[in-house]
Design a protein around this motif. Structure first.
Motif, PDB file in Angstrom:
ATOM      1  N   GLY A 232      -7.091  -0.819  -6.769  1.00 60.61           N
ATOM      2  CA  GLY A 232      -8.343  -0.085  -6.669  1.00 60.61           C
ATOM      3  C   GLY A 232      -8.590   0.852  -7.831  1.00 60.61           C
ATOM      4  N   ASP A 233      -9.847   1.258  -7.979  1.00 61.38           N
ATOM      5  CA  ASP A 233     -10.198   2.144  -9.098  1.00 61.38           C
ATOM      6  C   ASP A 233      -9.849   3.591  -8.791  1.00 61.38           C
ATOM      7  OD1 ASP A 233     -12.148   2.600  -7.162  1.00 61.38           O
ATOM      8  OD2 ASP A 233     -13.741   2.908  -8.629  1.00 61.38           O
ATOM      9  N   ARG A 234      -9.359   3.871  -7.584  1.00 59.50           N
ATOM     10  CA  ARG A 234      -9.010   5.257  -7.241  1.00 59.50           C
ATOM     11  C   ARG A 234      -7.528   5.424  -6.993  1.00 59.50           C
ATOM     12  NH1 ARG A 234     -14.052   6.488  -3.199  1.00 59.50           N
ATOM     13  NH2 ARG A 234     -15.642   5.880  -4.705  1.00 59.50           N
ATOM     14  N   HIS A 235      -6.717   4.611  -7.633  1.00 61.88           N
ATOM     15  CA  HIS A 235      -5.277   4.684  -7.389  1.00 61.88           C
ATOM     16  C   HIS A 235      -4.488   4.941  -8.669  1.00 61.88           C
ATOM     17  CE1 HIS A 235      -6.857   2.369  -3.942  1.00 61.88           C
ATOM     18  NE2 HIS A 235      -5.999   3.099  -3.286  1.00 61.88           N
ATOM     19  N   PRO A 236      -4.757   6.082  -9.324  1.00 61.84           N
ATOM     20  CA  PRO A 236      -4.069   6.360 -10.587  1.00 61.84           C
ATOM     21  C   PRO A 236      -2.551   6.349 -10.463  1.00 61.84           C
ATOM     22  CG  PRO A 236      -5.269   8.291  -9.810  1.00 61.84           C
ATOM     23  CD  PRO A 236      -5.702   7.141  -8.964  1.00 61.84           C
ATOM     24  N   ALA A 237      -2.005   6.707  -9.293  1.00 58.58           N
ATOM     25  CA  ALA A 237      -0.546   6.705  -9.136  1.00 58.58           C
ATOM     26  C   ALA A 237      -0.027   5.271  -9.247  1.00 58.58           C
ATOM     27  CB  ALA A 237      -0.147   7.303  -7.788  1.00 58.58           C
ATOM     28  N   ALA A 238      -0.787   4.332  -8.703  1.00 59.67           N
ATOM     29  CA  ALA A 238      -0.393   2.922  -8.788  1.00 59.67           C
ATOM     30  C   ALA A 238      -0.481   2.451 -10.235  1.00 59.67           C
ATOM     31  CB  ALA A 238      -1.285   2.065  -7.891  1.00 59.67           C
ATOM     32  N   TRP A 239      -1.529   2.871 -10.940  1.00 54.93           N
ATOM     33  CA  TRP A 239      -1.675   2.450 -12.346  1.00 54.93           C
ATOM     34  C   TRP A 239      -0.442   2.879 -13.129  1.00 54.93           C
ATOM     35  CZ3 TRP A 239      -7.063   5.162 -13.151  1.00 54.93           C
ATOM     36  CH2 TRP A 239      -8.008   4.564 -12.291  1.00 54.93           C
ATOM     37  N   THR A 240       0.038   4.091 -12.858  1.00 59.03           N
ATOM     38  CA  THR A 240       1.202   4.620 -13.576  1.00 59.03           C
ATOM     39  C   THR A 240       2.418   3.737 -13.337  1.00 59.03           C
ATOM     40  OG1 THR A 240       0.338   6.854 -13.336  1.00 59.03           O
ATOM     41  CG2 THR A 240       2.664   6.654 -13.877  1.00 59.03           C
ATOM     42  N   VAL A 241       2.620   3.328 -12.080  1.00 57.08           N
ATOM     43  CA  VAL A 241       3.760   2.460 -11.749  1.00 57.08           C
ATOM     44  C   VAL A 241       3.677   1.169 -12.562  1.00 57.08           C
ATOM     45  CG1 VAL A 241       4.780   1.010  -9.931  1.00 57.08           C
ATOM     46  CG2 VAL A 241       4.105   3.368  -9.426  1.00 57.08           C
ATOM     47  N   TYR A 242       2.499   0.544 -12.575  1.00 58.78           N
ATOM     48  CA  TYR A 242       2.353  -0.736 -13.281  1.00 58.78           C
ATOM     49  C   TYR A 242       2.476  -0.561 -14.790  1.00 58.78           C
ATOM     50  CZ  TYR A 242       0.604  -2.067  -8.689  1.00 58.78           C
ATOM     51  OH  TYR A 242       0.476  -2.279  -7.352  1.00 58.78           O
ATOM     52  N   GLU A 243       1.877   0.501 -15.315  1.00 54.33           N
ATOM     53  CA  GLU A 243       1.914   0.705 -16.771  1.00 54.33           C
ATOM     54  C   GLU A 243       3.343   0.988 -17.234  1.00 54.33           C
ATOM     55  OE1 GLU A 243      -1.243   3.557 -17.419  1.00 54.33           O
ATOM     56  OE2 GLU A 243      -2.747   2.065 -16.817  1.00 54.33           O
ATOM     57  N   ARG A 244       4.092   1.759 -16.445  1.00 54.74           N
ATOM     58  CA  ARG A 244       5.492   2.020 -16.806  1.00 54.74           C
ATOM     59  C   ARG A 244       6.311   0.743 -16.739  1.00 54.74           C
ATOM     60  NH1 ARG A 244       6.409   7.566 -13.443  1.00 54.74           N
ATOM     61  NH2 ARG A 244       5.553   8.995 -14.982  1.00 54.74           N
ATOM     62  N   ALA A 245       5.888  -0.194 -15.888  1.00 58.79           N
ATOM     63  CA  ALA A 245       6.615  -1.464 -15.735  1.00 58.79           C
ATOM     64  C   ALA A 245       6.191  -2.473 -16.804  1.00 58.79           C
ATOM     65  CB  ALA A 245       6.386  -2.036 -14.343  1.00 58.79           C
ATOM     66  N   GLY A 246       5.302  -2.043 -17.710  1.00 53.23           N
ATOM     67  CA  GLY A 246       4.928  -2.928 -18.814  1.00 53.23           C
ATOM     68  C   GLY A 246       3.691  -3.765 -18.600  1.00 53.23           C
ATOM     69  N   PHE A 247       2.915  -3.452 -17.566  1.00 53.50           N
ATOM     70  CA  PHE A 247       1.664  -4.185 -17.334  1.00 53.50           C
ATOM     71  C   PHE A 247       0.557  -3.593 -18.182  1.00 53.50           C
ATOM     72  CE2 PHE A 247       4.072  -5.409 -13.688  1.00 53.50           C
ATOM     73  CZ  PHE A 247       3.530  -6.594 -13.231  1.00 53.50           C
ATOM     74  N   SER A 248      -0.409  -4.429 -18.544  1.00 55.15           N
ATOM     75  CA  SER A 248      -1.573  -3.971 -19.311  1.00 55.15           C
ATOM     76  C   SER A 248      -2.838  -4.298 -18.532  1.00 55.15           C
ATOM     77  CB  SER A 248      -1.660  -4.717 -20.643  1.00 55.15           C
ATOM     78  OG  SER A 248      -0.443  -4.631 -21.327  1.00 55.15           O
ATOM     79  N   ARG A 249      -3.829  -3.453 -18.700  1.00 55.63           N
ATOM     80  CA  ARG A 249      -5.117  -3.723 -18.045  1.00 55.63           C
ATOM     81  C   ARG A 249      -5.737  -4.970 -18.642  1.00 55.63           C
ATOM     82  NH1 ARG A 249      -8.630   1.210 -15.821  1.00 55.63           N
ATOM     83  NH2 ARG A 249      -6.902   2.444 -15.036  1.00 55.63           N
ATOM     84  N   CYS A 250      -6.450  -5.709 -17.811  1.00 58.09           N
ATOM     85  CA  CYS A 250      -7.083  -6.937 -18.286  1.00 58.09           C
ATOM     86  C   CYS A 250      -8.365  -7.158 -17.495  1.00 58.09           C
ATOM     87  CB  CYS A 250      -6.132  -8.124 -18.111  1.00 58.09           C
ATOM     88  SG  CYS A 250      -5.635  -8.429 -16.395  1.00 58.09           S
ATOM     89  N   GLY A 251      -9.051  -8.236 -17.808  1.00 57.23           N
ATOM     90  CA  GLY A 251     -10.264  -8.580 -17.071  1.00 57.23           C
ATOM     91  C   GLY A 251      -9.876  -9.165 -15.724  1.00 57.23           C
ATOM     92  N   PRO A 252     -10.864  -9.567 -14.933  1.00 63.09           N
ATOM     93  CA  PRO A 252     -10.592 -10.117 -13.600  1.00 63.09           C
ATOM     94  C   PRO A 252      -9.607 -11.283 -13.661  1.00 63.09           C
ATOM     95  CG  PRO A 252     -12.919  -9.716 -13.856  1.00 63.09           C
ATOM     96  CD  PRO A 252     -12.297  -9.503 -15.211  1.00 63.09           C
ATOM     97  N   VAL A 253      -8.733 -11.360 -12.662  1.00 64.26           N
ATOM     98  CA  VAL A 253      -7.737 -12.422 -12.601  1.00 64.26           C
ATOM     99  C   VAL A 253      -7.972 -13.287 -11.367  1.00 64.26           C
ATOM    100  CG1 VAL A 253      -5.999 -11.069 -13.840  1.00 64.26           C
ATOM    101  CG2 VAL A 253      -6.127 -10.923 -11.334  1.00 64.26           C
TER     102      VAL A 253
END
Length: 121
Positions: free
Chosen positions: A83-104
């Motif tokens: 979701g667009d309101r879950h910055p804590a989740a974004w941090t988990v994924y970004e620290r794990a090496g994920f990058s933002r992308c278009g729709p999957v």
């Protein structure tokens, strides 16, 4: 981390999904799943950590397990929608090496969704 030793794997009804559940003395405190798609793509789903246990790297541990399983199975890419309101989740994924992308996969391109991907190749 020590909490990962309490992680159990539960197979869902459909064979394409494996669910990881983190437990603390039997209490389920977090979960996440790997769903397999065509084209050697794995999707991270059902990520959840109990509010009382957030900030303990439980989500990170689950993502780590999902990624390890995906690599073992030869998947080439992991994707996820959050979701667009879950910055804590974004941090988990970004620290794990994920990058933002278009729709999957088949997700619509909506203002409420944020997508991430990570190449395992």
């Amino acid at each position: 981390p020590e909490h990962c030793s309490h992680m159990t794997v539960e197979q869902m009804a459909d064979n394409d999904t494996t669910v990881f559940i983190a437990r603390d003395n039997g209490l389920a405190i977090g979960c996440g799943a790997l769903k397999r798609h065509d084209g050697a793509v794995g999707e991270v789903k059902r990520m959840y950590t109990r509010p009382s246990h957030r900030g303990q790297k439980i989500g990170a541990g689950i993502v780590e397990r999902i990624e390890a399983l995906a690599r073992d199975e030869g998947l080439k890419r992991l994707v996820l929608e959050t979701g667009d309101r879950h910055p804590a989740a974004w941090t988990v994924y970004e620290r794990a090496g994920f990058s933002r992308c278009g729709p999957v996969l088949d997700y619509p391109d909506s203002g409420w969704s944020v997508f991430y991907e990570k190449s395992l190749a």
